[in-house]
Design an enzyme around this catalytic site. Structure first.
Site, mmCIF file in Angstrom:
data_model
loop_
_atom_site.group_PDB
_atom_site.id
_atom_site.type_symbol
_atom_site.label_atom_id
_atom_site.label_comp_id
_atom_site.label_asym_id
_atom_site.label_seq_id
_atom_site.Cartn_x
_atom_site.Cartn_y
_atom_site.Cartn_z
ATOM 1 N N GLU A 34 0.991 -0.799 0.305
ATOM 2 C CA GLU A 34 -0.180 0.244 -0.184
ATOM 3 C C GLU A 34 1.122 1.174 0.088
ATOM 4 O O GLU A 34 1.750 1.291 0.980
ATOM 5 C CB GLU A 34 -1.181 0.062 1.445
ATOM 6 C CG GLU A 34 -1.456 1.314 1.537
ATOM 7 C CD GLU A 34 -2.322 1.983 0.444
ATOM 8 O OE1 GLU A 34 -3.084 1.314 0.139
ATOM 9 O OE2 GLU A 34 -2.408 3.192 -0.033
ATOM 10 N N ARG A 107 -16.666 4.456 6.513
ATOM 11 C CA ARG A 107 -15.706 3.903 5.362
ATOM 12 C C ARG A 107 -14.742 3.769 6.750
ATOM 13 O O ARG A 107 -13.827 2.443 6.031
ATOM 14 C CB ARG A 107 -14.683 4.721 4.466
ATOM 15 C CG ARG A 107 -16.073 4.882 3.222
ATOM 16 C CD ARG A 107 -15.572 6.454 2.395
ATOM 17 N NE ARG A 107 -16.633 5.821 1.177
ATOM 18 C CZ ARG A 107 -16.364 5.266 0.101
ATOM 19 N NH1 ARG A 107 -14.829 4.771 -0.248
ATOM 20 N NH2 ARG A 107 -16.922 5.778 -1.291
ATOM 21 N N TYR A 221 -27.712 9.455 4.855
ATOM 22 C CA TYR A 221 -28.351 8.249 6.165
ATOM 23 C C TYR A 221 -27.352 8.362 6.931
ATOM 24 O O TYR A 221 -25.905 8.779 6.801
ATOM 25 C CB TYR A 221 -28.092 6.411 5.214
ATOM 26 C CG TYR A 221 -26.655 6.681 4.746
ATOM 27 C CD1 TYR A 221 -25.552 6.434 5.346
ATOM 28 C CD2 TYR A 221 -26.482 6.576 3.036
ATOM 29 C CE1 TYR A 221 -24.377 6.167 4.475
ATOM 30 C CE2 TYR A 221 -25.553 6.658 2.351
ATOM 31 C CZ TYR A 221 -24.465 6.241 3.023
ATOM 32 O OH TYR A 221 -23.618 5.744 2.488
ATOM 33 N N ASP A 304 -11.788 -1.518 -8.324
ATOM 34 C CA ASP A 304 -11.779 0.235 -9.202
ATOM 35 C C ASP A 304 -11.428 -0.006 -10.361
ATOM 36 O O ASP A 304 -11.359 0.578 -11.544
ATOM 37 C CB ASP A 304 -11.388 1.379 -8.177
ATOM 38 C CG ASP A 304 -13.063 1.903 -7.841
ATOM 39 O OD1 ASP A 304 -14.041 1.055 -8.076
ATOM 40 O OD2 ASP A 304 -12.483 3.508 -7.212
HETATM 41 C C1 LIG Z 1 -19.464 9.433 -3.910
HETATM 42 C C2 LIG Z 1 -19.091 7.932 -3.815
HETATM 43 C C3 LIG Z 1 -20.348 7.206 -3.237
HETATM 44 C C4 LIG Z 1 -19.612 5.450 -3.085
HETATM 45 N N1 LIG Z 1 -20.301 5.283 -2.534
HETATM 46 C C5 LIG Z 1 -20.639 3.427 -2.507
HETATM 47 C C6 LIG Z 1 -21.644 2.836 -1.354
HETATM 48 O O1 LIG Z 1 -22.015 3.088 -1.012
HETATM 49 N N2 LIG Z 1 -21.160 1.543 -1.853
HETATM 50 C C7 LIG Z 1 -20.035 0.626 -2.420
HETATM 51 O O2 LIG Z 1 -19.563 -0.563 -2.609
HETATM 52 N N3 LIG Z 1 -19.346 1.949 -3.078
HETATM 53 C C8 LIG Z 1 -19.316 2.859 -3.239
HETATM 54 N N4 LIG Z 1 -18.253 3.573 -4.037
HETATM 55 C C9 LIG Z 1 -17.821 2.992 -4.290
HETATM 56 C C10 LIG Z 1 -15.940 3.283 -3.709
HETATM 57 O O3 LIG Z 1 -15.832 3.870 -2.750
HETATM 58 C C11 LIG Z 1 -15.116 2.434 -4.935
HETATM 59 O O4 LIG Z 1 -15.416 1.366 -5.572
HETATM 60 C C12 LIG Z 1 -13.812 1.220 -3.934
HETATM 61 O O5 LIG Z 1 -13.603 1.994 -2.572
HETATM 62 C C13 LIG Z 1 -13.137 0.881 -4.575
HETATM 63 O O6 LIG Z 1 -11.789 0.361 -3.366
HETATM 64 P P1 LIG Z 1 -10.674 -0.407 -4.258
HETATM 65 O O7 LIG Z 1 -9.962 -1.015 -3.053
HETATM 66 O O8 LIG Z 1 -11.120 -1.155 -5.592
HETATM 67 O O9 LIG Z 1 -10.046 0.760 -4.596
HETATM 68 P P2 LIG Z 1 -9.311 1.960 -3.537
HETATM 69 O O10 LIG Z 1 -10.440 2.060 -2.104
HETATM 70 O O11 LIG Z 1 -9.314 3.101 -4.250
HETATM 71 O O12 LIG Z 1 -8.291 1.379 -3.026
HETATM 72 C C14 LIG Z 1 -7.044 1.533 -4.138
HETATM 73 C C15 LIG Z 1 -5.821 1.864 -3.469
HETATM 74 O O13 LIG Z 1 -4.949 1.582 -3.713
HETATM 75 C C16 LIG Z 1 -3.204 2.017 -3.535
HETATM 76 N N5 LIG Z 1 -2.631 3.005 -4.421
HETATM 77 C C17 LIG Z 1 -2.931 3.270 -5.851
HETATM 78 N N6 LIG Z 1 -1.775 2.595 -6.607
HETATM 79 C C18 LIG Z 1 -0.772 2.020 -5.823
HETATM 80 C C19 LIG Z 1 0.368 1.596 -6.273
HETATM 81 N N7 LIG Z 1 1.352 2.222 -7.634
HETATM 82 N N8 LIG Z 1 1.505 1.091 -5.487
HETATM 83 C C20 LIG Z 1 0.590 0.321 -4.012
HETATM 84 N N9 LIG Z 1 -0.710 0.966 -3.636
HETATM 85 C C21 LIG Z 1 -1.355 1.955 -4.378
HETATM 86 C C22 LIG Z 1 -4.214 3.430 -2.854
HETATM 87 O O14 LIG Z 1 -3.587 3.963 -1.596
HETATM 88 C C23 LIG Z 1 -4.964 2.832 -2.482
HETATM 89 O O15 LIG Z 1 -5.318 3.014 -0.667
HETATM 90 C C24 LIG Z 1 -18.701 5.206 -3.962
HETATM 91 C C25 LIG Z 1 -17.833 6.090 -4.822
HETATM 92 C C26 LIG Z 1 -18.289 7.394 -4.616
HETATM 93 C C27 LIG Z 1 -16.383 7.994 -5.825
#
Ligand SMILES: Cc1cc2nc3c(=O)[nH]c(=O)nc-3n(C[C@H](O)[C@H](O)[C@H](O)COP(=O)(O)OP(=O)(O)OC[C@H]3O[C@@H](n4cnc5c(N)ncnc54)[C@H](O)[C@@H]3O)c2cc1C
Length: 399
Positions: A34, A107, A221, A304
């Site tokens: 991370e 979160r 909420y 994502d």
């Molecule tokens: C306004 C809003 C509301 C939302 N509400 C919801 C909801 O109610 N329910 C729901 O299910 N989803 C919701 N989402 C979506 C959700 O927040 C994301 O889809 C989710 O957090 C994605 O998780 P992830 O682990 O794929 O990516 P991220 O949370 O983006 O995590 C990626 C991680 O990788 C790390 N990283 C990046 N590059 C590197 C690298 N090169 N080397 C090492 N680490 C790295 C980052 O620091 C980060 O910690 C919402 C999104 C938004 C914008």
């Protein structure tokens, strides 16, 4: 592949941490990198739908969250202009209907529960302050480089899982297409957390509230037993993210006057809620096109990084959690062949994630309708029974 070779995971968000836990559950070790020096989530809420809470329960994460979570009894749909009630979607029988609860959580609480669980697991090695910078693969495994304390270091493993978010370095290097760059969607989420003290009682009920307006909608909420209220205002705007600093997702403070002006034609109750937020953080929403395949050999994407989506079905994190479970299932089924496992994982997940991505976008269009189309939407909602509206969630939550 020797059984001890770890999976390398880039990114310790919801997706990366859940993947590490799911792999540990099938006895596979992982090295999670991370880039942030500590696990930190913004002050904002997250809806945890049954398709995700079911998996977190199997991974032993849900119990730690239950005391802090709120289980909304229903989603209340309202019209922004006059506050008229349009419909209610009941969620109080989520456990019975979908086999797991529908929750809203902070979160930070979700991330803390995942990190605590991962730290208690011998098979997971977590390195903070470690940004992955590159990788190569061959038929024996993957080798990655990462930056730690100003130095470049190396690690290796059976395969690499890019769970590094919408701006994924892994994806950029894996897909290498000009058309695959993250692009601003024209939608921005503004978010704030309000202390419950002083807010009208109606805002504190265990209900998820969704208000529709022209090219905007509002969600709120209560969280943490009703001690705070999560508010998100989603607007289509002309901002194009030209400054480099604007490209950051998090902690980007927005001008409240813009928001007040944007919602000036909404009813008093909605404006009261928006006016109560002293600090609003702006979160521009970026997108990347759906991919048919998320894996190339021993490298695959997750969360994502694989399928960024507009948050209008509240499914981004939920889909990342589904990815993690599918990844572990595919690895278990292809114990000695990581490339086959990743290919099977991608095949199992890509069509569903694409469907959710597309449905989320379509949902946003419906929320933001104006004029006669908005009138028709509202009339259709008023004619729909709660049971019908609840049944429309089955394809998503019963999975
Ligand atoms: C306004 C809003 C509301 C939302 N509400 C919801 C909801 O109610 N329910 C729901 O299910 N989803 C919701 N989402 C979506 C959700 O927040 C994301 O889809 C989710 O957090 C994605 O998780 P992830 O682990 O794929 O990516 P991220 O949370 O983006 O995590 C990626 C991680 O990788 C790390 N990283 C990046 N590059 C590197 C690298 N090169 N080397 C090492 N680490 C790295 C980052 O620091 C980060 O910690 C919402 C999104 C938004 C914008």
């Amino acid at each position: 592949m020797t059984p001890q070779q770890p999976f390398v995971i880039a990114g310790g968000g919801v997706g990366g941490l859940t993947a590490a836990l799911a792999l540990a559950q099938i006895g596979r070790p992982s090295l999670l990198f991370e880039r942030a020096s500590a696990f930190r989530e913004v002050g904002a809420g997250l809806q945890l739908s049954p398709n995700a809470s079911r998996i977190l329960r199997k991974l032993g994460v849900l119990d730690a969250l239950m005391d802090l979570a709120v289980a909304p009894k229903y989603v209340r749909l309202r019209r922004g202009a006059d506050g008229a009630d349009l419909a209610r979607v009941p969620f109080d029988d989520a456990e019975k209907r979908w086999g797991a609860p529908y929750l809203v959580v902070h979160r930070a609480d979700l991330l803390a529960a995942l990190v605590d669980r991962a730290r208690s697991e011998n098979l997971i090695t977590i390195s903070n302050d470690s940004a992955l910078t590159g990788f190569i693969q061959d038929e024996k495994g993957v080798a990655v480089t990462y930056r730690f304390d100003g130095e470049f270091r190396r690690a290796s493993g059976a395969a690499l899982i890019g769970a590094d978010g919408v701006r994924s370095m892994t994806r950029t290097r894996l897909i290498q297409g000009v058309a695959d760059q993250p692009a601003y969607t024209g939608h921005t989420a503004w978010r704030t957390i309000l202390p419950a003290a002083g807010l009208p009682e109606a805002f504190l009920r265990p209900v998820a509230n969704l208000w529709f307006g022209e090219r905007a909608h509002l969600v709120h909420y209560p969280l943490r037993g009703g001690s705070i209220v999560n508010v998100v205002a989603l607007v289509e705007d002309a901002w194009r993210g030209e400054a480099e600093s604007d490209m950051e997702f998090w902690d980007n403070e927005g001008d409240r006057r813009f928001l007040m002006n944007r919602f000036k034609d909404w009813c008093g109750e909605a404006r009261e809620l928006i006016g109560a937020g002293e600090t609003w953080l702006r979160w521009p929403l970026f997108d990347r096109p759906p991919l048919d395949s998320w894996s190339r050999g021993r490298v695959a994407l997750l969360g994502d990084a694989a399928h960024p989506m507009l948050p209008y079905l509240a499914q981004g994190a939920a889909q990342a959690i589904e990815d993690a479970a599918a990844l572990a299932a595919a690895v278990a089924a292809n114990e000695h062949d990581p490339a086959a496992a990743l290919s099977q994982y991608s095949a199992a997940r890509a069509a569903r994630a694409r469907r959710v991505q597309e449905a989320a976008r379509a949902q946003g269009q419906i929320y933001h309708l104006a004029g006669f189309k908005a009138f028709a939407r509202d009339a259709a909602l008023r004619l729909s029974t709660p049971g019908l509206l609840r049944g429309r969630q089955d394809w998503l939550y019963a999975q």
